[in-house]
Design a protein around this motif. Sequence first.
Motif, PDB file in Angstrom:
ATOM      1  N   GLU B 123      37.115  54.023  48.023  1.00 41.17           N
ATOM      2  CA  GLU B 123      37.285  53.090  49.140  1.00 41.17           C
ATOM      3  C   GLU B 123      36.404  53.494  50.317  1.00 41.17           C
ATOM      4  O   GLU B 123      35.798  52.658  50.971  1.00 41.17           O
ATOM      5  CB  GLU B 123      38.740  53.089  49.613  1.00 41.17           C
ATOM      6  CG  GLU B 123      39.669  52.195  48.838  1.00 41.17           C
ATOM      7  CD  GLU B 123      39.458  50.728  49.111  1.00 41.17           C
ATOM      8  OE1 GLU B 123      38.953  50.389  50.186  1.00 41.17           O
ATOM      9  OE2 GLU B 123      39.800  49.924  48.224  1.00 41.17           O
ATOM     10  N   LYS B 124      36.385  54.792  50.573  1.00 44.10           N
ATOM     11  CA  LYS B 124      35.627  55.283  51.728  1.00 44.10           C
ATOM     12  C   LYS B 124      34.134  55.091  51.518  1.00 44.10           C
ATOM     13  O   LYS B 124      33.364  55.003  52.469  1.00 44.10           O
ATOM     14  CB  LYS B 124      35.896  56.781  51.924  1.00 44.10           C
ATOM     15  CG  LYS B 124      37.281  57.076  52.465  1.00 44.10           C
ATOM     16  CD  LYS B 124      37.388  58.537  52.838  1.00 44.10           C
ATOM     17  CE  LYS B 124      38.845  58.988  52.885  1.00 44.10           C
ATOM     18  NZ  LYS B 124      38.994  60.399  52.553  1.00 44.10           N
ATOM     19  N   LYS B 126      32.466  52.760  49.371  1.00 44.49           N
ATOM     20  CA  LYS B 126      31.844  51.511  48.927  1.00 44.49           C
ATOM     21  C   LYS B 126      31.151  50.776  50.073  1.00 44.49           C
ATOM     22  O   LYS B 126      31.576  50.810  51.213  1.00 44.49           O
ATOM     23  CB  LYS B 126      32.890  50.615  48.296  1.00 44.49           C
ATOM     24  CG  LYS B 126      33.872  50.133  49.323  1.00 44.49           C
ATOM     25  CD  LYS B 126      34.754  49.077  48.758  1.00 44.49           C
ATOM     26  CE  LYS B 126      35.704  48.663  49.852  1.00 44.49           C
ATOM     27  NZ  LYS B 126      36.845  47.966  49.372  1.00 44.49           N
ATOM     28  N   ILE B 127      30.078  50.105  49.734  1.00 42.13           N
ATOM     29  CA  ILE B 127      29.330  49.368  50.751  1.00 42.13           C
ATOM     30  C   ILE B 127      28.964  47.979  50.273  1.00 42.13           C
ATOM     31  O   ILE B 127      28.398  47.201  51.013  1.00 42.13           O
ATOM     32  CB  ILE B 127      28.021  50.100  51.143  1.00 42.13           C
ATOM     33  CG1 ILE B 127      27.472  50.833  49.924  1.00 42.13           C
ATOM     34  CG2 ILE B 127      28.236  51.040  52.312  1.00 42.13           C
ATOM     35  CD1 ILE B 127      26.034  51.187  50.043  1.00 42.13           C
ATOM     36  N   PRO B 129      28.473  44.162  49.298  1.00 40.83           N
ATOM     37  CA  PRO B 129      28.742  43.037  50.200  1.00 40.83           C
ATOM     38  C   PRO B 129      29.952  42.213  49.774  1.00 40.83           C
ATOM     39  O   PRO B 129      30.515  41.494  50.583  1.00 40.83           O
ATOM     40  CB  PRO B 129      27.470  42.210  50.108  1.00 40.83           C
ATOM     41  CG  PRO B 129      26.878  42.558  48.776  1.00 40.83           C
ATOM     42  CD  PRO B 129      27.283  43.958  48.481  1.00 40.83           C
ATOM     43  N   ASN B 130      30.364  42.324  48.513  1.00 39.19           N
ATOM     44  CA  ASN B 130      31.442  41.437  48.059  1.00 39.19           C
ATOM     45  C   ASN B 130      32.783  42.127  47.966  1.00 39.19           C
ATOM     46  O   ASN B 130      33.695  41.664  47.301  1.00 39.19           O
ATOM     47  CB  ASN B 130      31.079  40.842  46.693  1.00 39.19           C
ATOM     48  CG  ASN B 130      29.827  40.039  46.787  1.00 39.19           C
ATOM     49  OD1 ASN B 130      29.586  39.374  47.781  1.00 39.19           O
ATOM     50  ND2 ASN B 130      29.002  40.139  45.758  1.00 39.19           N
ATOM     51  N   ASN B 132      36.207  43.686  49.560  1.00 43.26           N
ATOM     52  CA  ASN B 132      37.108  43.683  50.704  1.00 43.26           C
ATOM     53  C   ASN B 132      37.777  45.045  50.804  1.00 43.26           C
ATOM     54  O   ASN B 132      37.996  45.692  49.790  1.00 43.26           O
ATOM     55  CB  ASN B 132      38.178  42.617  50.528  1.00 43.26           C
ATOM     56  CG  ASN B 132      37.571  41.241  50.516  1.00 43.26           C
ATOM     57  OD1 ASN B 132      36.687  40.946  51.306  1.00 43.26           O
ATOM     58  ND2 ASN B 132      38.023  40.410  49.590  1.00 43.26           N
ATOM     59  N   PRO B 133      38.112  45.452  52.032  1.00 42.76           N
ATOM     60  CA  PRO B 133      38.816  46.725  52.162  1.00 42.76           C
ATOM     61  C   PRO B 133      40.118  46.684  51.374  1.00 42.76           C
ATOM     62  O   PRO B 133      40.819  45.678  51.370  1.00 42.76           O
ATOM     63  CB  PRO B 133      39.084  46.840  53.668  1.00 42.76           C
ATOM     64  CG  PRO B 133      38.750  45.510  54.247  1.00 42.76           C
ATOM     65  CD  PRO B 133      37.840  44.824  53.312  1.00 42.76           C
ATOM     66  N   GLU B 138      43.596  48.119  45.242  1.00 41.03           N
ATOM     67  CA  GLU B 138      44.379  47.043  44.634  1.00 41.03           C
ATOM     68  C   GLU B 138      44.142  46.995  43.127  1.00 41.03           C
ATOM     69  O   GLU B 138      45.067  46.826  42.340  1.00 41.03           O
ATOM     70  CB  GLU B 138      43.975  45.707  45.260  1.00 41.03           C
ATOM     71  CG  GLU B 138      45.140  44.945  45.829  1.00 41.03           C
ATOM     72  CD  GLU B 138      44.675  43.742  46.623  1.00 41.03           C
ATOM     73  OE1 GLU B 138      44.822  42.630  46.120  1.00 41.03           O
ATOM     74  OE2 GLU B 138      44.141  43.939  47.738  1.00 41.03           O
ATOM     75  N   ASN B 182      48.877  48.087  53.196  1.00 41.37           N
ATOM     76  CA  ASN B 182      49.731  47.172  53.949  1.00 41.37           C
ATOM     77  C   ASN B 182      50.156  45.948  53.121  1.00 41.37           C
ATOM     78  O   ASN B 182      50.003  44.811  53.538  1.00 41.37           O
ATOM     79  CB  ASN B 182      49.004  46.734  55.232  1.00 41.37           C
ATOM     80  CG  ASN B 182      49.928  46.079  56.251  1.00 41.37           C
ATOM     81  OD1 ASN B 182      51.149  46.227  56.170  1.00 41.37           O
ATOM     82  ND2 ASN B 182      49.370  45.347  57.188  1.00 41.37           N
ATOM     83  N   LYS B 183      50.636  46.221  51.901  1.00 43.81           N
ATOM     84  CA  LYS B 183      51.123  45.115  51.056  1.00 43.81           C
ATOM     85  C   LYS B 183      52.579  45.402  50.686  1.00 43.81           C
ATOM     86  O   LYS B 183      52.929  45.524  49.502  1.00 43.81           O
ATOM     87  CB  LYS B 183      50.270  45.011  49.782  1.00 43.81           C
ATOM     88  CG  LYS B 183      48.860  44.539  50.044  1.00 43.81           C
ATOM     89  CD  LYS B 183      48.589  43.242  49.314  1.00 43.81           C
ATOM     90  CE  LYS B 183      47.551  42.397  49.995  1.00 43.81           C
ATOM     91  NZ  LYS B 183      46.219  42.532  49.689  1.00 43.81           N
ATOM     92  N   LEU B 184      53.409  45.524  51.703  1.00 39.76           N
ATOM     93  CA  LEU B 184      54.787  45.972  51.477  1.00 39.76           C
ATOM     94  C   LEU B 184      55.605  45.002  50.634  1.00 39.76           C
ATOM     95  O   LEU B 184      56.547  45.403  49.960  1.00 39.76           O
ATOM     96  CB  LEU B 184      55.499  46.183  52.814  1.00 39.76           C
ATOM     97  CG  LEU B 184      54.889  47.253  53.707  1.00 39.76           C
ATOM     98  CD1 LEU B 184      55.777  47.517  54.895  1.00 39.76           C
ATOM     99  CD2 LEU B 184      54.685  48.532  52.934  1.00 39.76           C
ATOM    100  N   HIS B 185      55.225  43.703  50.670  1.00 33.30           N
ATOM    101  CA  HIS B 185      56.038  42.737  49.932  1.00 33.30           C
ATOM    102  C   HIS B 185      56.000  43.002  48.430  1.00 33.30           C
ATOM    103  O   HIS B 185      56.868  42.572  47.693  1.00 33.30           O
ATOM    104  CB  HIS B 185      55.568  41.318  50.233  1.00 33.30           C
ATOM    105  CG  HIS B 185      54.121  41.112  49.931  1.00 33.30           C
ATOM    106  ND1 HIS B 185      53.112  41.631  50.719  1.00 33.30           N
ATOM    107  CD2 HIS B 185      53.508  40.475  48.912  1.00 33.30           C
ATOM    108  CE1 HIS B 185      51.947  41.290  50.191  1.00 33.30           C
ATOM    109  NE2 HIS B 185      52.149  40.596  49.111  1.00 33.30           N
ATOM    110  N   ILE B 305      51.502  54.394  66.617  1.00 34.37           N
ATOM    111  CA  ILE B 305      50.914  53.302  65.842  1.00 34.37           C
ATOM    112  C   ILE B 305      50.394  53.820  64.508  1.00 34.37           C
ATOM    113  O   ILE B 305      50.592  53.201  63.466  1.00 34.37           O
ATOM    114  CB  ILE B 305      49.777  52.610  66.632  1.00 34.37           C
ATOM    115  CG1 ILE B 305      50.368  51.833  67.807  1.00 34.37           C
ATOM    116  CG2 ILE B 305      48.977  51.671  65.736  1.00 34.37           C
ATOM    117  CD1 ILE B 305      49.344  51.155  68.673  1.00 34.37           C
TER     118      ILE B 305
END
Lengths: 274, 397
Positions: B123-124, B126-127, B129-130, B132-133, B138, B182-185, B305
């Motif tokens: 994750e850290k 990747k660059i 263009p397609n 998403n963070p 995922e 942040n996908k708690l659901h 936070i």
Amino acid sequence: MRSRKPTKLVLSNLFSRSAAGKATQDPKHLRPPNILLRTVNYLLDDILSRQDTPFIVIYEFIMDRLRSVRQDMVIQNVSSSYFISILQPIIRFHAYAAYRLCEEEINRFDPHINNTHLQECLKRLLYTYNHCDRITQVAEDNVDEFLLENRPGFEALYLILNLGSPIAITRTLNLPPKMETLPTLLLMIASLHLPAIRRKALETLSVAYNSKNLSFPVQLLKELLLYDTEEQLISDCRYYGLEVQNNGVYFSKSLFDLKKSTTPQKHCCFVEKN
Amino acid sequence: MTFMTLAHYLQIIDRSWRAQDGSKIASFISLRHEHAKYQNYHVESPEGLVERFLISPIDDLVVLHLKCLYYIAVGDFLEAYRQQSTLVQNFSKILQLQKEENWSLPIMYTICSDLRLVAQQAEKQKIGPNENPGEILEKAAECLMGCFRVCAADNRSAEEDTKRIGMLALVNQLFKVYFRINKLHLCKPLIRAIESSPFKECFSLSQQVTYRYFVGRKAMYDSNYKAADEYLTYAFENCHKSSRKNKRLILIYLVPVKMLLGYIPSKKVLEKYDVVQFWDLVQAVCQGNLKRFDELMDMHETFFIKCGIYLIVDKLKIIAYRNLFRKVYLILNTHQIPVEALQSALEYLGQDVDLDETQCIVANLIYEGKIKGYISHQHRKVVVSKQNPFPALTTLS
């Protein structure tokens, strides 16, 4: 039916679902991004403002055509700048419709479907913003400023739309601090939460001001809860089981009816004035 | 420096595979095991060598493992992630074919946890263009779900051989991913699967601790503080005492939850686990010192936070209000407190509120049962109960 003669013929693609055995992927039928943007502008500039047709019909028409635009856009994975320029007006349209049509009957306008479209577009837009952040970080190559100038507004829209959701609040808290006062569109979306907020407030007040003999002035309560008229407030109070007499609400813990569902969403003067 | 030779290493794996020694293979196929550091294990195309020593299907896993080590060594975490992801996918197929046996579960635990760690590194890096963070994480979660399905579907085997005992380790890995992106659901169905599992009490203690830490945090976000307290307390009490870092993490969530329920942490505990940020706050809340409270919220904003507790900590303010109003009540020594008196106290402590807002704060306290009484709008008085007008917070449900 149409009195106006078309000066030139304009065609816009109908949305059609992708299904097995149907060649939706034919590149010849895909519209390039600049045409998609022109389509959006045409729909939202020329069609939306038409006065000769009821808004609900215009809404149906535009929603369908915009959906088709989004489909083409996703299939060819257009660049971030096109994603942003195309999605922003689409989101504004759905947010506007959510408020404008909130008093419409369910069989003519389904707020849930509109909301699903709104959320979907908004999430894709936020993803694209994140993506721009990364590009800026990695390549130290600034994405065009004008593409991001509306970002605070859309981040705020996402938060207000999802009021009370821990996911939305976590996202917002992790953004760089850069917020402004609410523009009209956000007021509109925020006002849709009013019935739920008022219900909670009336419930709380029923406990805190619980008394047989004492009342709370209708006039003040109307202002506190942003009601347009005293009649609206009185009708809501009675709906939840509270007594109203001599310009006073008699709050009562036992009379407040928790089983009553929240009152429907309505247009508000303070929004329309803006 | 070298570790054992690659040939020796392959022999050990071969022997362990034939002996069905899951734990041994697990450690030798781990990216965190000692062998991973040595250069003789960083092989770009190990197929030929591996095939001379190992039989199918373990040969394939070891090939992918060595390739993954190679890409990590050259610093290409994206490619390393791809290898590890294939490794996990292939393993889940092997696992599915092993009927009525679960000796290979330790291997699954190790490679799944490695997959998540590599995905975090990727994750850290990747660059593209397609992307998403969170996209790689995922995808990694999907891969873990593959293993989860195999385990959850194993309902024919006898209790001692069931793969369902492996579910909790996977759920914990998935929690780690979902909380990070942040996908708690997505946690809800996993919690349901574990809570309804007949093996609920049989999972290892360490896994139970991790599970309850995450479920507790989830309950906290859902404003279900009683449940959050229960889960986090279990996690804190059962977490091994040498795992100070983990105990500290649990405490960061347990302290605000406990405080909301009316319990005050001791200074000793806060110091011991290096969360003294809370101590000043505890005092401000106890004293009803709203001015200090606001200052502290400002000062520690970033920390709160970052931990995801800003809004929960902010809720402690209502307790500070309660304590302040109690002081006003004691000073005035009357059951009919003028709203103006409360407003003056608030203004003195830097709160910019008018009479209506003061009434609003009192109304919420009464609604929550923190003050017993009612407000008379006409007389601008808060009439509090003659008996126990400020009940102890711990007695509230």
